[in-house]
Structures are given as C-alpha cells and as structure tokens.
Scaffold this motif. Structure first.
Motif, short mmCIF file in Angstrom:
data_model
loop_
_atom_site.label_atom_id
_atom_site.label_comp_id
_atom_site.label_asym_id
_atom_site.label_seq_id
_atom_site.Cartn_x
_atom_site.Cartn_y
_atom_site.Cartn_z
N TYR A 14 -6.43 5.05 3.30
CA TYR A 14 -6.32 5.19 1.85
C TYR A 14 -7.49 4.51 1.13
CZ TYR A 14 -1.32 6.32 2.66
OH TYR A 14 -0.14 6.87 3.08
N LYS A 72 -2.67 11.32 -7.54
CA LYS A 72 -3.92 11.36 -8.28
C LYS A 72 -4.15 12.68 -9.00
CE LYS A 72 -6.41 8.08 -5.32
NZ LYS A 72 -6.88 7.17 -6.40
N ASP A 98 -10.35 5.97 -1.36
CA ASP A 98 -10.66 5.43 -2.69
C ASP A 98 -12.16 5.23 -2.84
OD1 ASP A 98 -7.98 5.34 -3.43
OD2 ASP A 98 -7.73 3.24 -2.84
N TYR A 138 0.86 -1.19 0.00
CA TYR A 138 0.00 0.00 0.00
C TYR A 138 0.89 1.23 0.00
CZ TYR A 138 1.21 0.63 4.93
OH TYR A 138 1.89 0.84 6.11
N TRP A 188 -1.76 10.12 -0.75
CA TRP A 188 -2.94 9.68 -1.51
C TRP A 188 -3.30 10.67 -2.61
CZ3 TRP A 188 -7.93 11.49 -2.46
CH2 TRP A 188 -8.82 10.57 -3.04
#
Length: 578
Positions: free
Chosen positions: A536, A136, A540, A70, A132
């Motif tokens: 996380y 993105k 998501d 992760y 995180w």
C-alpha cells in the motif's frame, strides 16, 4: 473476445469492497451461509467468494493491525461489470471484473488493474488492489489469469457459469472452464491444471485485457465522461505472489498503456533465477527432512508442526534409500538435506518460514497442478498419475455432491486440496506414500523423457524480460519468504531489469514471509510482519510521483521489529518508509 457480460449493483447493505460484511463480518471464522446449500444465488456466491478471498490474503485477526494501523474495509458502494474474456489463440477464457465506485473520481480518471494471487478466483486480489484503489475513487479491474475456481465436474458434466452458479453443459451455456477428457475419465477438472493453455505464459496479456475491459466498463458506467482511453486514463498495475508476477509480465508489453507497476513478492522467472517448478519440486522432496536439523530450530509452529516432524523422519529414510542424501541416521540425513538446500540457494530464513508449506503439503499441491499446466495435460493424462476428486470414507474417489460442487467457485483456492477436492495419486506405497509421486514430479524437471521435455517447454514459455523503458516499477518482497524466496525471484528480476537499463526500485522487508493470512497463528504473529502495508505504501509513493508531488521510492532494506508474543501490531513495528 468478451462474452457473458453482467452488471450488478452493490449498495444498501452490500458494497464493492466487502460485500456488506465489513471488518467484523470478514473476521467471522465460518463463511457466509447459503439459504439453499444446493442452489446458492449469485449474490450469495459473490459474498462468500469475497469473504474467502479476503481471508486468504490479509491478516484480519484482532491485534494484527488491519483497519487500524493500515488498510481499509470501509463500505464502497458502486457497480460491477463482469465478463469472460478470451485472449487471441486461447482455448479458455479468463474472468474479468471491473469495480466502479459511485464516488469515481472524475478529475483523476484512474484504474487500478490487478491479477489474483496464487491460482485464486477473480476476487483473489481484492485485499490488495480494491482495498487501496476503491477508497481513492479509482475503478479496479480484476482478472483470475485463466486459473481460479472454475472447476468442472467430469462425473456429472457440470461446469461453472459466468455468475458462479453450477449448470449442465448446453448449447446456450458457456462454462468458464470447458474441460475435455477421454471416455471414462472421472473426477474434477481444475482450470489452472486443465485449461490446455499454459495460462502462466499469458499472465501479462490477461492483465492488459482486464485494463482494456475497464475502459469499456467505465464508458458504460460514466458515459458523461466518455471516451475513456489509455491516453486520458491513468492505469496502475498491482499484484502479489502470482499476481505480482502477472503485473511484471504486463510491464513488458509494448505501448504506452500502463503508467506504473507495484509487484509484491512476485513469482517471476528470469535468467539468473530459478523457476517455481524447479525449487518447488526440490523443496517437496528435501524440506521435510531438512527441517529436522537442530540448526534450524526453533521452527515456527503452525497447526501441523507435529506432522512435519513425523513426515520428516520417514522422508529422510526415503531420500537415503534413493541416494538423494547422505548420512547413517536421520539426524545426519537431516543435516545433509539442509546443506543441499542451502547450496541451491535456500536461506535458513526461507527454510524456517517454509515449514508451513511443508506442513500443509503445499509443495506437492503446487507441483502437481503446475506440471499439468506446463505440459497442457487433459484430465486423466498427468504423467505422474495425479488427478483431482472428492473421496469417500475409504479414501477412494467418488462423485461430488451437489452441496460440495456449488461451493467450489466461492470456496476453492484454485489448487487442490480444498473445498472438498483432493489430489488423487497412483501408485502409492508405505511408509512414505507421497515419495514416488514427488520423485516423478522432480524428474519432469531434471529428466529428458518426452513428458519432461513437454513440461520444460511450458516452463520456458513463462520466462520474463525487462519492463518497458521509462515505466515506473517498484518491487516489494519479504526477506523471510519461504514460498517464493527472494533469491530465486525478485533479486534476479531486479538485476536483469537494471542490466537492461530499466529503473526498478526494490524494497526488501525484514521479518516478512509470504502469507499475511497465516499471521493469525500466534507464533507466526510473534515472528513475522505483514507485507501488505508495504505494498500500500509503495502504491502511495507511486501515485504521488505520477501526480508530480513526490519522487519514486528509493531502494531500501527495511529494518523492522517483530511484535513478539501477545502484542498488537503498531506502526513502529513496521517502520514504513516516509
């Protein structure tokens, strides 16, 4: 309300997520060095602060799963927009930093807003939110919640500037903490303790102001996409520990400015729960003795396990003499202390994990700092005689050196002891030198003196309420949390929110305690699992829901499997929800 703005570029061997260190550099046990220890550059201070923040939050040890099972430490180039932001009515500013990746997703237009965990500096949630959000293509907005490592040297009259460097007070210099103290008061002023603002009461507003500053920064970074508003930009708030409490407080605020919230192991105070100050002062007194009860064996073995046992024997005797436990010997007194903690809501799982906090004297550290903050005491005014300073070889307060002082901003956690600053206390008496001070701290909660009422009023000001109607909220908490037990925080928060008709989803993670970073200790790694992967994953799931591609996560008690001694973490151990 915004001052000392700075823009810095982070590319070509530097980046937003790890300051160019990468996973290997973050794993190095010693901090990045300063070329000149007495005069580090802002870039050196930032790199070291990011190193410290990562290591204080995430389990980066080989075999721990970070970057493999992760999480990400991939280089993310971009720019940072930083400033000192001041809330209406506040005496002191809070730090805000907005990280805008070069690969900002123009089609998504997203901001992840976060607050530092604990009392850490402004990068204190980089392992949570930036890890995180930045990969993105989201901008990430940070606040230190008006706590952090902006210490002020009362002996030298030196404070911390916006770029992290230490400077003398001058008309043109606005320190991040402008401490005031009576004549003759020496030592170190700590922002969380000495801001005069009770910053915890404004955590939600700090998060909101950081999100507002993110819109401003995005307009500066991407004028081709302007304007950025809460109507056309998605804002997701995430935080853990105190940062988790901060984003839940932000969820209460009116207005359709926030799209979703994920709170991990939140320090949150609601009706039906217990305040951090209440159970911290209780644990500081009773836990060292209670941990001697064989019914709690085998305890996790942190580095200071032997010290916990030695302190516990002395503490049992002190408690007996003060009439706080029953029993004719230490064994019986330990059983009674254990019984009393169970009766007030502590589970055995929380007590075992709490052994680490007892060993590191964390309960006292938290209580000393928070009592000062809640009572809005200036340096030298602590009702229990506590202060902060560097110590000489005879354990007497002394002025800090230049090398110590310049590293406070990058190295300190915001709550002494640490980075060369320790707690000073008067009076002390053997054989249990901490006991009188701990009794005083506890009396500020249970008593009815003017100082007790002053501290209690500060605690009352932090009480949380339900989130805004219609706002997606996910709470994630480890069932073995020994610092912020679920029974005192998440469970009553979720119950309160649902009683108010709010749709709050709740993940309870078995075999997860509070400190991922301490999973580097072999016995903790064998027993416990990290919480970050669940945070996380919750993010998501929330993102997919906002995109119309999935539902919000259902409530779950997540059954996990400890990896055992010597084993590397796998996805099978975590059992992450689909």
């Amino acid at each position: 309300m915004i001052s000392a703005e700075r823009v810095t570029v982070h590319r070509d061997g530097d980046d937003l997520l790890t300051a160019g260190l990468g996973l290997d550099g973050l794993r190095v046990m010693t901090p990045p060095a300063f070329a000149d220890a007495a005069q580090p550059t802002p870039a050196e201070l930032r790199r070291r602060a990011i190193w410290s923040s990562w290591r204080g939050i995430a389990d980066l040890a080989p075999g721990g799963g970070y970057g493999d099972v992760y999480g990400s430490t991939a280089a993310v180039p971009g720019r940072e927009y930083s400033a000192l932001a001041t809330l209406d009515g506040a005496r002191q500013p809070h730090r805000v930093v907005v990280q805008v990746p070069d690969a900002f997703d123009a089609g998504k237009r997203c901001v992840v807003v976060t607050a530092a965990s604990g009392s850490r500096g402004v990068y204190g949630a980089i392992a949570v939110a930036s890890a995180w959000g930045l990969p993105k293509g989201c901008a990430v907005a940070h606040t230190d919640k008006a706590a952090g490592s902006d210490y002020f040297d009362l002996d030298a009259g030196l404070g911390v500037a916006a770029d992290g460097t230490v400077q003398a007070e001058a008309e043109a210099f606005q320190p991040a903490l402008d401490a005031t103290a009576a004549d003759g008061v020496k030592g170190v002023a700590v922002k969380h303790a000495h801001s005069g603002d009770n910053p915890e009461a404004d955590w939600g507003r700090h998060v909101r102001q950081a999100a507002e500053y993110a819109l401003h920064a995005l307009e500066a970074a991407r004028p081709d996409l302007a304007p950025f508003t809460f109507d056309n930009t998605r804002v997701i708030a995430v935080g853990i520990s105190n940062g988790g409490g901060a984003v839940l407080r932000a969820a209460e605020l009116e207005g359709d400015w926030l799209d979703a919230v994920v709170a991990g192991e939140p320090n949150i105070d609601v009706d039906g729960g217990r305040s951090l100050y209440d159970y911290t002062t209780e644990a500081a007194l009773l836990m060292p003795c209670a941990l001697l009860d064989p019914a709690l064996a085998p305890l996790p073995q942190p580095p200071l396990a032997a010290q916990v046992g030695a302190v516990g024997l002395v503490r049992c005797a002190s408690l007996k003499q003060a009439g706080l436990v029953d029993g004719d010997d230490a064994a019986a007194q330990a059983v009674d202390a254990h019984r009393r903690l169970n009766a007030s809501g502590w589970t055995d799982e929380a007590l075992r994990a709490g052994a680490l906090s007892a060993g590191f004297d964390l309960w006292r550290s938290v209580a000393v700092t928070y009592a000062s903050a809640y009572g809005r005491y200036a340096p030298g005014e602590h009702p229990c005689g506590f202060g902060f300073a560097a110590l000489d070889a005879n354990f007497a307060p002394r002025p800090a050196t230049a090398d110590e002082r310049t590293a406070w901003w990058s190295d300190a956690s915001g709550i002494p002891p640490g980075a060369g600053v320790v707690i000073t206390e008067t009076p002390v008496a053997l054989p249990d030198p901490a006991f009188a001070g701990l009794q005083c701290l506890r009396t500020l909660w249970t008593g009815d003196t003017a100082d007790a009422r002053r501290v209690q009023a500060g605690v009352a000001a932090i009480r949380a309420s339900a989130p805004r109607e219609g706002l997606p909220v996910v709470v994630v908490h480890g069932l073995h949390d020994g610092l912020i037990p679920v029974a005192f925080s998440s469970q009553p928060y979720v119950a309160m929110a649902r009683a108010a008709g709010r749709d709050v989803r709740y993940w309870q993670v078995d075999h997860a305690q509070h400190f991922d970073a301490f999973l580097g200790f072999p016995d903790y790694a064998a027993r416990y699992l990290p919480l970050l992967p669940y945070v996380y994953t919750a993010l998501d799931r929330v993102e997919a829901h906002l995109d119309g591609q999935g539902t919000l996560p259902a409530d779950a008690v997540i059954t996990t499997t400890p990896r055992g001694a010597g084993n590397a973490l796998t996805a099978g151990h975590l059992a992450l929800p689909d």
